[in-house]
Design a protein around this motif. Sequence first.
Motif, PDB file in Angstrom:
ATOM      1  N   SER A  88      34.652  25.449  52.881  1.00 15.47           N
ATOM      2  CA  SER A  88      34.294  26.821  52.506  1.00 15.47           C
ATOM      3  C   SER A  88      32.884  27.209  52.934  1.00 15.47           C
ATOM      4  N   GLY A  89      32.060  26.227  53.239  1.00 23.72           N
ATOM      5  CA  GLY A  89      30.674  26.521  53.594  1.00 23.72           C
ATOM      6  C   GLY A  89      29.762  26.675  52.405  1.00 23.72           C
ATOM      7  N   THR A  90      30.305  26.451  51.203  1.00 26.13           N
ATOM      8  CA  THR A  90      29.497  26.532  49.983  1.00 26.13           C
ATOM      9  C   THR A  90      29.720  25.265  49.171  1.00 26.13           C
ATOM     10  N   SER A  91      28.988  25.138  48.088  1.00 28.05           N
ATOM     11  CA  SER A  91      29.217  24.010  47.198  1.00 28.05           C
ATOM     12  C   SER A  91      30.554  24.183  46.489  1.00 28.05           C
ATOM     13  N   GLU A  92      31.070  23.088  45.969  1.00 20.86           N
ATOM     14  CA  GLU A  92      32.333  23.142  45.233  1.00 20.86           C
ATOM     15  C   GLU A  92      32.234  24.098  44.049  1.00 20.86           C
ATOM     16  N   GLU A  93      31.109  24.037  43.351  1.00 23.11           N
ATOM     17  CA  GLU A  93      30.900  24.904  42.187  1.00 23.11           C
ATOM     18  C   GLU A  93      30.906  26.372  42.591  1.00 23.11           C
ATOM     19  N   ASP A  94      30.222  26.711  43.702  1.00 20.79           N
ATOM     20  CA  ASP A  94      30.188  28.106  44.160  1.00 20.79           C
ATOM     21  C   ASP A  94      31.562  28.554  44.639  1.00 20.79           C
ATOM     22  N   TRP A  95      32.311  27.629  45.274  1.00 21.36           N
ATOM     23  CA  TRP A  95      33.654  27.986  45.738  1.00 21.36           C
ATOM     24  C   TRP A  95      34.544  28.353  44.555  1.00 21.36           C
ATOM     25  N   VAL A  96      34.500  27.546  43.493  1.00 20.42           N
ATOM     26  CA  VAL A  96      35.292  27.846  42.294  1.00 20.42           C
ATOM     27  C   VAL A  96      34.873  29.179  41.706  1.00 20.42           C
ATOM     28  N   LYS A  97      33.554  29.454  41.680  1.00 16.46           N
ATOM     29  CA  LYS A  97      33.067  30.728  41.134  1.00 16.46           C
ATOM     30  C   LYS A  97      33.598  31.905  41.943  1.00 16.46           C
ATOM     31  N   GLN A  98      33.664  31.744  43.270  1.00 16.70           N
ATOM     32  CA  GLN A  98      34.220  32.808  44.103  1.00 16.70           C
ATOM     33  C   GLN A  98      35.681  33.066  43.763  1.00 16.70           C
ATOM     34  N   ILE A  99      36.435  31.992  43.546  1.00 13.92           N
ATOM     35  CA  ILE A  99      37.844  32.140  43.171  1.00 13.92           C
ATOM     36  C   ILE A  99      37.970  32.875  41.846  1.00 13.92           C
ATOM     37  N   VAL A 100      37.120  32.502  40.877  1.00 14.66           N
ATOM     38  CA  VAL A 100      37.154  33.146  39.562  1.00 14.66           C
ATOM     39  C   VAL A 100      36.810  34.628  39.693  1.00 14.66           C
ATOM     40  N   ASP A 101      35.785  34.951  40.493  1.00 20.05           N
ATOM     41  CA  ASP A 101      35.385  36.352  40.661  1.00 20.05           C
ATOM     42  C   ASP A 101      36.509  37.177  41.277  1.00 20.05           C
ATOM     43  N   GLN A 102      37.199  36.592  42.275  1.00 16.68           N
ATOM     44  CA  GLN A 102      38.324  37.305  42.884  1.00 16.68           C
ATOM     45  C   GLN A 102      39.464  37.473  41.888  1.00 16.68           C
ATOM     46  N   ALA A 103      39.724  36.418  41.117  1.00 16.73           N
ATOM     47  CA  ALA A 103      40.801  36.496  40.125  1.00 16.73           C
ATOM     48  C   ALA A 103      40.477  37.528  39.047  1.00 16.73           C
ATOM     49  N   ASP A 104      39.207  37.610  38.645  1.00 15.14           N
ATOM     50  CA  ASP A 104      38.809  38.607  37.643  1.00 15.14           C
ATOM     51  C   ASP A 104      39.167  40.015  38.097  1.00 15.14           C
ATOM     52  N   ALA A 105      38.959  40.263  39.384  1.00 15.43           N
ATOM     53  CA  ALA A 105      39.217  41.599  39.911  1.00 15.43           C
ATOM     54  C   ALA A 105      40.709  41.907  39.979  1.00 15.43           C
ATOM     55  N   LEU A 106      41.537  40.852  40.061  1.00 10.63           N
ATOM     56  CA  LEU A 106      42.967  41.057  40.270  1.00 10.63           C
ATOM     57  C   LEU A 106      43.812  40.882  39.016  1.00 10.63           C
ATOM     58  N   THR A 107      43.248  40.253  37.990  1.00 11.56           N
ATOM     59  CA  THR A 107      44.061  39.951  36.801  1.00 11.56           C
ATOM     60  C   THR A 107      43.687  40.779  35.579  1.00 11.56           C
ATOM     61  N   SER A 108      42.847  41.790  35.766  1.00 12.89           N
ATOM     62  CA  SER A 108      42.392  42.575  34.608  1.00 12.89           C
ATOM     63  C   SER A 108      43.562  43.236  33.878  1.00 12.89           C
ATOM     64  N   GLU A 109      44.633  43.559  34.604  1.00 13.84           N
ATOM     65  CA  GLU A 109      45.792  44.196  33.969  1.00 13.84           C
ATOM     66  C   GLU A 109      46.769  43.172  33.399  1.00 13.84           C
ATOM     67  N   TYR A 110      46.474  41.877  33.589  1.00 13.63           N
ATOM     68  CA  TYR A 110      47.359  40.808  33.130  1.00 13.63           C
ATOM     69  C   TYR A 110      46.535  39.831  32.292  1.00 13.63           C
ATOM     70  N   PRO A 111      46.305  40.175  31.027  1.00 17.32           N
ATOM     71  CA  PRO A 111      45.386  39.369  30.204  1.00 17.32           C
ATOM     72  C   PRO A 111      45.787  37.906  30.085  1.00 17.32           C
ATOM     73  N   GLY A 112      47.086  37.626  30.056  1.00 15.37           N
ATOM     74  CA  GLY A 112      47.515  36.242  29.965  1.00 15.37           C
ATOM     75  C   GLY A 112      47.082  35.446  31.180  1.00 15.37           C
ATOM     76  N   MET A 113      47.294  36.007  32.375  1.00 16.91           N
ATOM     77  CA  MET A 113      46.869  35.356  33.614  1.00 16.91           C
ATOM     78  C   MET A 113      45.354  35.256  33.682  1.00 16.91           C
ATOM     79  N   HIS A 114      44.671  36.290  33.216  1.00 20.37           N
ATOM     80  CA  HIS A 114      43.210  36.300  33.248  1.00 20.37           C
ATOM     81  C   HIS A 114      42.652  35.128  32.441  1.00 20.37           C
ATOM     82  N   GLU A 115      43.170  34.947  31.239  1.00 22.27           N
ATOM     83  CA  GLU A 115      42.688  33.849  30.391  1.00 22.27           C
ATOM     84  C   GLU A 115      43.080  32.494  30.959  1.00 22.27           C
ATOM     85  N   SER A 116      44.264  32.413  31.568  1.00 18.20           N
ATOM     86  CA  SER A 116      44.705  31.154  32.152  1.00 18.20           C
ATOM     87  C   SER A 116      43.775  30.733  33.293  1.00 18.20           C
ATOM     88  N   VAL A 117      43.440  31.675  34.165  1.00 17.17           N
ATOM     89  CA  VAL A 117      42.518  31.358  35.264  1.00 17.17           C
ATOM     90  C   VAL A 117      41.186  30.898  34.714  1.00 17.17           C
TER      91      VAL A 117
END
Length: 234
Positions: A172-201
């Motif tokens: 990814s070109g970033t640290s493992e921790e930063d890569w996970v944070k990027q995934i979480v940030d993207q998921a936050d933007a996409l799961t706001s209408e699905y609270p169950g998925m949001h909490e699971s992520v």
Amino acid sequence: MKDSIWTRQRKTAPSRETLSQEQIVAAAMAILDSEGLAGLSMRKLAGKLAAGATSLYWYVDTKDDLIDLLVDEVWGEVDVPEPELAGWRAGALLFGHSIRATVLRHRWLPEVMYTRPSIGPNAMRLGSRGLTLFGAAGFSEPETDLAMSSVMSYVLGTVSAEVATREMARTSGTSEEDWVKQIVDQADALTSEYPGMHESVRRRTAVGLDTGLTENFVFGLDALLDGLATRAKR
């Protein structure tokens, strides 16, 4: 289908050739583990062994033959406990964890293990010992085949996905921790209408990549073995 290196008559190298098949496999394994499949060539392997490329062909006819030898070498690393020592369920648990650890040491394996039959001597020993282990649960012979197949399918499928996930993080070109944070940030933007998925992520990424992948594997393997134990009692 071409004939297999395991059934083909082995060549006899002339006395001037000082390499051994074991040396070739060890050197090729070192290249694969550090550079992956794309980094392995017969020319590079010959250079690592300080030998001419033509010398290798006394021991392996093609790169495919070499991969067959390497895959079987990896299967030889898997621990298959004796059921008399550990009991079938504990033995199966150790067996599953040993396969996972082995694949994580050789992350190129998922790219090739489904492209060829595993019929080398180490694969045969693994299969034979595995059938003895699962047979100790009391399954019928056909169910023993299926029980072992189910565990291997789960373990190899899950660890193959784990290898892919770890490779995405590594490249990814970033640290493992930063890569996970990027995934979480993207998921936050996409799961706001699905609270169950949001909490699971959030739950699955809060523990870190290593812990999350291990917990996922352990839970699934335990659940599968619980199910097999219940079935065996019936």
